[in-house]
Design a protein around this motif. Structure first.
Motif, PDB file in Angstrom:
ATOM      1  N   SER A 235       0.833  -1.205   0.000  1.00  0.00           N
ATOM      2  CA  SER A 235       0.000   0.000   0.000  1.00  0.00           C
ATOM      3  C   SER A 235       0.868   1.255   0.000  1.00  0.00           C
ATOM      4  CB  SER A 235      -0.930  -0.015   1.214  1.00  0.00           C
ATOM      5  OG  SER A 235      -1.760   1.121   1.228  1.00  0.00           O
ATOM      6  N   ALA A 236       1.915   1.265   0.841  1.00  0.00           N
ATOM      7  CA  ALA A 236       2.812   2.419   0.888  1.00  0.00           C
ATOM      8  C   ALA A 236       3.628   2.541  -0.392  1.00  0.00           C
ATOM      9  CB  ALA A 236       3.738   2.296   2.100  1.00  0.00           C
ATOM     10  N   TYR A 237       3.997   1.419  -0.980  1.00  0.00           N
ATOM     11  CA  TYR A 237       4.798   1.403  -2.207  1.00  0.00           C
ATOM     12  C   TYR A 237       4.086   2.136  -3.341  1.00  0.00           C
ATOM     13  CZ  TYR A 237       6.829  -0.681  -6.467  1.00  0.00           C
ATOM     14  OH  TYR A 237       7.393  -0.889  -7.711  1.00  0.00           O
ATOM     15  N   GLY A 238       2.756   2.101  -3.337  1.00  0.00           N
ATOM     16  CA  GLY A 238       2.005   2.774  -4.388  1.00  0.00           C
ATOM     17  C   GLY A 238       2.309   4.254  -4.502  1.00  0.00           C
ATOM     18  N   LYS A 239       2.766   4.875  -3.403  1.00  0.00           N
ATOM     19  CA  LYS A 239       3.123   6.295  -3.427  1.00  0.00           C
ATOM     20  C   LYS A 239       4.563   6.521  -3.885  1.00  0.00           C
ATOM     21  CE  LYS A 239       0.193   7.189   0.627  1.00  0.00           C
ATOM     22  NZ  LYS A 239       0.188   7.708   2.025  1.00  0.00           N
ATOM     23  N   HIS A 240       5.331   5.442  -4.023  1.00  0.00           N
ATOM     24  CA  HIS A 240       6.769   5.589  -4.266  1.00  0.00           C
ATOM     25  C   HIS A 240       7.257   4.781  -5.464  1.00  0.00           C
ATOM     26  CE1 HIS A 240       7.316   7.591  -0.337  1.00  0.00           C
ATOM     27  NE2 HIS A 240       6.403   6.747   0.086  1.00  0.00           N
ATOM     28  N   VAL A 241       6.341   4.348  -6.325  1.00  0.00           N
ATOM     29  CA  VAL A 241       6.730   3.540  -7.484  1.00  0.00           C
ATOM     30  C   VAL A 241       7.782   4.282  -8.305  1.00  0.00           C
ATOM     31  CG1 VAL A 241       5.925   2.498  -9.629  1.00  0.00           C
ATOM     32  CG2 VAL A 241       4.516   2.365  -7.573  1.00  0.00           C
ATOM     33  N   GLY A 242       8.872   3.593  -8.598  1.00  0.00           N
ATOM     34  CA  GLY A 242       9.931   4.191  -9.403  1.00  0.00           C
ATOM     35  C   GLY A 242      11.027   4.858  -8.613  1.00  0.00           C
ATOM     36  N   GLU A 243      10.820   5.069  -7.307  1.00  0.00           N
ATOM     37  CA  GLU A 243      11.854   5.697  -6.498  1.00  0.00           C
ATOM     38  C   GLU A 243      12.970   4.689  -6.225  1.00  0.00           C
ATOM     39  OE1 GLU A 243      10.470   7.745  -3.027  1.00  0.00           O
ATOM     40  OE2 GLU A 243       8.620   8.352  -4.019  1.00  0.00           O
ATOM     41  N   PRO A 244      14.228   5.067  -6.454  1.00  0.00           N
ATOM     42  CA  PRO A 244      15.335   4.106  -6.341  1.00  0.00           C
ATOM     43  C   PRO A 244      15.408   3.389  -5.002  1.00  0.00           C
ATOM     44  CG  PRO A 244      16.079   6.109  -7.425  1.00  0.00           C
ATOM     45  CD  PRO A 244      14.686   6.379  -6.944  1.00  0.00           C
ATOM     46  N   VAL A 245      15.216   4.121  -3.887  1.00  0.00           N
ATOM     47  CA  VAL A 245      15.338   3.497  -2.573  1.00  0.00           C
ATOM     48  C   VAL A 245      14.271   2.423  -2.392  1.00  0.00           C
ATOM     49  CG1 VAL A 245      15.177   3.883  -0.085  1.00  0.00           C
ATOM     50  CG2 VAL A 245      16.427   5.500  -1.518  1.00  0.00           C
ATOM     51  N   TRP A 246      13.047   2.720  -2.796  1.00  0.00           N
ATOM     52  CA  TRP A 246      11.964   1.753  -2.645  1.00  0.00           C
ATOM     53  C   TRP A 246      12.135   0.572  -3.605  1.00  0.00           C
ATOM     54  CZ3 TRP A 246       7.475   1.170   0.296  1.00  0.00           C
ATOM     55  CH2 TRP A 246       7.316   2.127   1.320  1.00  0.00           C
ATOM     56  N   GLU A 247      12.507   0.846  -4.835  1.00  0.00           N
ATOM     57  CA  GLU A 247      12.676  -0.238  -5.793  1.00  0.00           C
ATOM     58  C   GLU A 247      13.794  -1.182  -5.363  1.00  0.00           C
ATOM     59  OE1 GLU A 247      10.612  -0.869  -8.037  1.00  0.00           O
ATOM     60  OE2 GLU A 247       9.491   1.012  -8.184  1.00  0.00           O
ATOM     61  N   GLU A 248      14.876  -0.627  -4.826  1.00  0.00           N
ATOM     62  CA  GLU A 248      15.968  -1.466  -4.358  1.00  0.00           C
ATOM     63  C   GLU A 248      15.547  -2.279  -3.142  1.00  0.00           C
ATOM     64  OE1 GLU A 248      19.859  -3.113  -4.055  1.00  0.00           O
ATOM     65  OE2 GLU A 248      18.621  -2.283  -5.658  1.00  0.00           O
ATOM     66  N   HIS A 249      14.739  -1.698  -2.268  1.00  0.00           N
ATOM     67  CA  HIS A 249      14.250  -2.409  -1.083  1.00  0.00           C
ATOM     68  C   HIS A 249      13.411  -3.621  -1.497  1.00  0.00           C
ATOM     69  CE1 HIS A 249      13.029  -3.028   3.016  1.00  0.00           C
ATOM     70  NE2 HIS A 249      11.755  -2.758   2.772  1.00  0.00           N
ATOM     71  N   VAL A 250      12.491  -3.418  -2.432  1.00  0.00           N
ATOM     72  CA  VAL A 250      11.659  -4.521  -2.904  1.00  0.00           C
ATOM     73  C   VAL A 250      12.512  -5.555  -3.637  1.00  0.00           C
ATOM     74  CG1 VAL A 250       9.775  -5.135  -4.476  1.00  0.00           C
ATOM     75  CG2 VAL A 250       9.577  -3.108  -3.025  1.00  0.00           C
ATOM     76  N   ARG A 251      13.492  -5.100  -4.413  1.00  0.00           N
ATOM     77  CA  ARG A 251      14.354  -6.030  -5.143  1.00  0.00           C
ATOM     78  C   ARG A 251      15.135  -6.922  -4.183  1.00  0.00           C
ATOM     79  NH1 ARG A 251      19.168  -7.214  -6.306  1.00  0.00           N
ATOM     80  NH2 ARG A 251      20.013  -5.551  -4.985  1.00  0.00           N
ATOM     81  N   ARG A 252      15.682  -6.328  -3.125  1.00  0.00           N
ATOM     82  CA  ARG A 252      16.466  -7.110  -2.171  1.00  0.00           C
ATOM     83  C   ARG A 252      15.598  -8.129  -1.441  1.00  0.00           C
ATOM     84  NH1 ARG A 252      20.377  -2.687   0.882  1.00  0.00           N
ATOM     85  NH2 ARG A 252      21.942  -2.477  -0.786  1.00  0.00           N
ATOM     86  N   LEU A 253      14.424  -7.702  -1.028  1.00  0.00           N
ATOM     87  CA  LEU A 253      13.529  -8.637  -0.346  1.00  0.00           C
ATOM     88  C   LEU A 253      13.128  -9.777  -1.280  1.00  0.00           C
ATOM     89  CD1 LEU A 253      11.223  -6.118   1.552  1.00  0.00           C
ATOM     90  CD2 LEU A 253      12.723  -7.808   2.616  1.00  0.00           C
ATOM     91  N   SER A 254      12.859  -9.457  -2.537  1.00  0.00           N
ATOM     92  CA  SER A 254      12.464 -10.478  -3.503  1.00  0.00           C
ATOM     93  C   SER A 254      13.598 -11.456  -3.774  1.00  0.00           C
ATOM     94  CB  SER A 254      12.011  -9.820  -4.806  1.00  0.00           C
ATOM     95  OG  SER A 254      10.898  -8.969  -4.606  1.00  0.00           O
ATOM     96  N   ALA A 255      14.821 -10.928  -3.843  1.00  0.00           N
ATOM     97  CA  ALA A 255      15.970 -11.789  -4.124  1.00  0.00           C
ATOM     98  C   ALA A 255      16.288 -12.706  -2.955  1.00  0.00           C
ATOM     99  CB  ALA A 255      17.192 -10.930  -4.471  1.00  0.00           C
ATOM    100  N   ARG A 256      15.985 -12.248  -1.735  1.00  0.00           N
ATOM    101  CA  ARG A 256      16.367 -12.998  -0.542  1.00  0.00           C
ATOM    102  C   ARG A 256      15.296 -13.980  -0.066  1.00  0.00           C
ATOM    103  NH1 ARG A 256      20.144 -11.984   3.554  1.00  0.00           N
ATOM    104  NH2 ARG A 256      20.221 -13.858   4.846  1.00  0.00           N
ATOM    105  N   SER A 257      14.028 -13.667  -0.299  1.00  0.00           N
ATOM    106  CA  SER A 257      12.959 -14.431   0.340  1.00  0.00           C
ATOM    107  C   SER A 257      11.912 -14.908  -0.665  1.00  0.00           C
ATOM    108  CB  SER A 257      12.291 -13.587   1.427  1.00  0.00           C
ATOM    109  OG  SER A 257      11.133 -14.202   1.925  1.00  0.00           O
TER     110      SER A 257
END
Length: 298
Positions: free
Chosen positions: A198-220
């Motif tokens: 829900s919070a990500y919807g306000k930050h789509v495309g922002e480098p910090v948020w995209e990297e956070h989601v990428r790291r979580l996806s890669a790890r878990s």
């Protein structure tokens, strides 16, 4: 919209443009040429930067910026307003105010990523003892906490300058079972990931948020599956079941309190569900950190 409806709307826009002009002039007056690496120059009739200097720093035309500061009815894009905000050295709150006066939704990029918390916030957290309490942002970065929280989660981390102690969602997803305090991840994780989405919807495309989601996806793998559900939820009260190495199992309701002065942050307070849970929580404040939590580093 009828003519009668259009009149107050137009008046509101005109008043907002007038306030925008006053705000920009005041902000410009506060910034000296030295503050932004410009030579001081001679014969400055008023303090602060000149309009052409702000336009130069923001990468916009002098005429366009002059019209903006004069309150003329011109369109201003998010990118241009962000450039003006940087040129005038506006903080997160001032940047949001600029966007509202210009008739746009406040940009997440105009907000500081790791806000500076007032010392009074720590006083509030400490006064909540023996209840564990912490300040987190919408990415679940932990920004501050009290002694019972430290004892519950077993952390002695120091907060780096401008950084965070740790990310509670990352810890839950990556800590091995032997070192994970959460006893009901099958209930907790879907809700936390939905809140993050829900919070990500306000930050789509922002480098910090995209990297956070990428790291979580890669790890878990669990995160990847939950993220793919596209579920969204607000941060409501949620039952959390914790296992403490010295006290055993306790059932606590994670209750979220908004912080109007700190955008996209909240205080989370862990409230005991039953009297026996309250008795265990009251012992937390006197304990040293458990020392068993996984390092939880990305």
């Amino acid at each position: 919209m009828t003519v009668l409806e259009e009149l107050p709307a137009a008046a509101g826009r005109g008043h907002r443009r007038t306030e925008l002009a006053r705000f920009l002039k005041a902000c410009r007056a506060r910034v000296s040429p030295e503050d932004v690496g410009l030579p001081p120059g001679l014969r400055r009739r008023t303090p602060g930067l000149r309009r052409e200097e702000v336009a130069q720093l923001a990468g916009v035309g002098v005429t366009w910026y002059t019209w903006l500061e004069q309150g003329r009815p011109i369109n201003a894009s998010e990118q241009v307003l962000l450039a003006v905000a940087r040129a005038l050295r506006l903080d997160g709150t001032e940047g949001q105010h600029l966007f509202r006066l210009a008739g746009l939704e406040p940009s997440p990029l105009a907000q500081p990523d790791a806000p500076e918390l007032s010392p009074s916030i720590q006083v509030i957290l400490d006064s909540l003892a023996p209840l564990p309490a912490a300040v987190s942002n919408t990415r679940f970065d932990v920004l501050s906490f009290n002694r019972p929280y430290r004892s519950l989660f077993g952390t002695e981390r120091m907060r780096p300058a401008g950084g965070v102690y740790f990310n509670s969602l990352w810890c839950m997803l990556t800590a091995p079972l032997c070192c994970n305090p959460c006893e009901n991840p099958e209930e907790t994780l879907p809700r936390m990931v939905a809140v993050l989405r829900s919070a990500y919807g306000k930050h789509v495309g922002e480098p910090v948020w995209e990297e956070h989601v990428r790291r979580l996806s890669a790890r878990s793998e669990v995160f990847r599956e939950l993220w793919a559900r596209q579920e969204v939820a607000p941060p409501h009260t949620l039952l959390r079941i914790f296992r403490h190495p010295a006290l055993g199992v306790m059932r606590l309701n994670a209750t979220y309190l908004t912080m109007p002065g700190v955008p996209e942050c909240y205080i989370v307070v862990y409230v005991p569900q039953e009297p026996q849970d309250r008795a265990l929580v009251e012992r937390l404040d006197s304990l040293a950190p458990g020392g068993w939590m996984h390092t939880c580093e990305p």
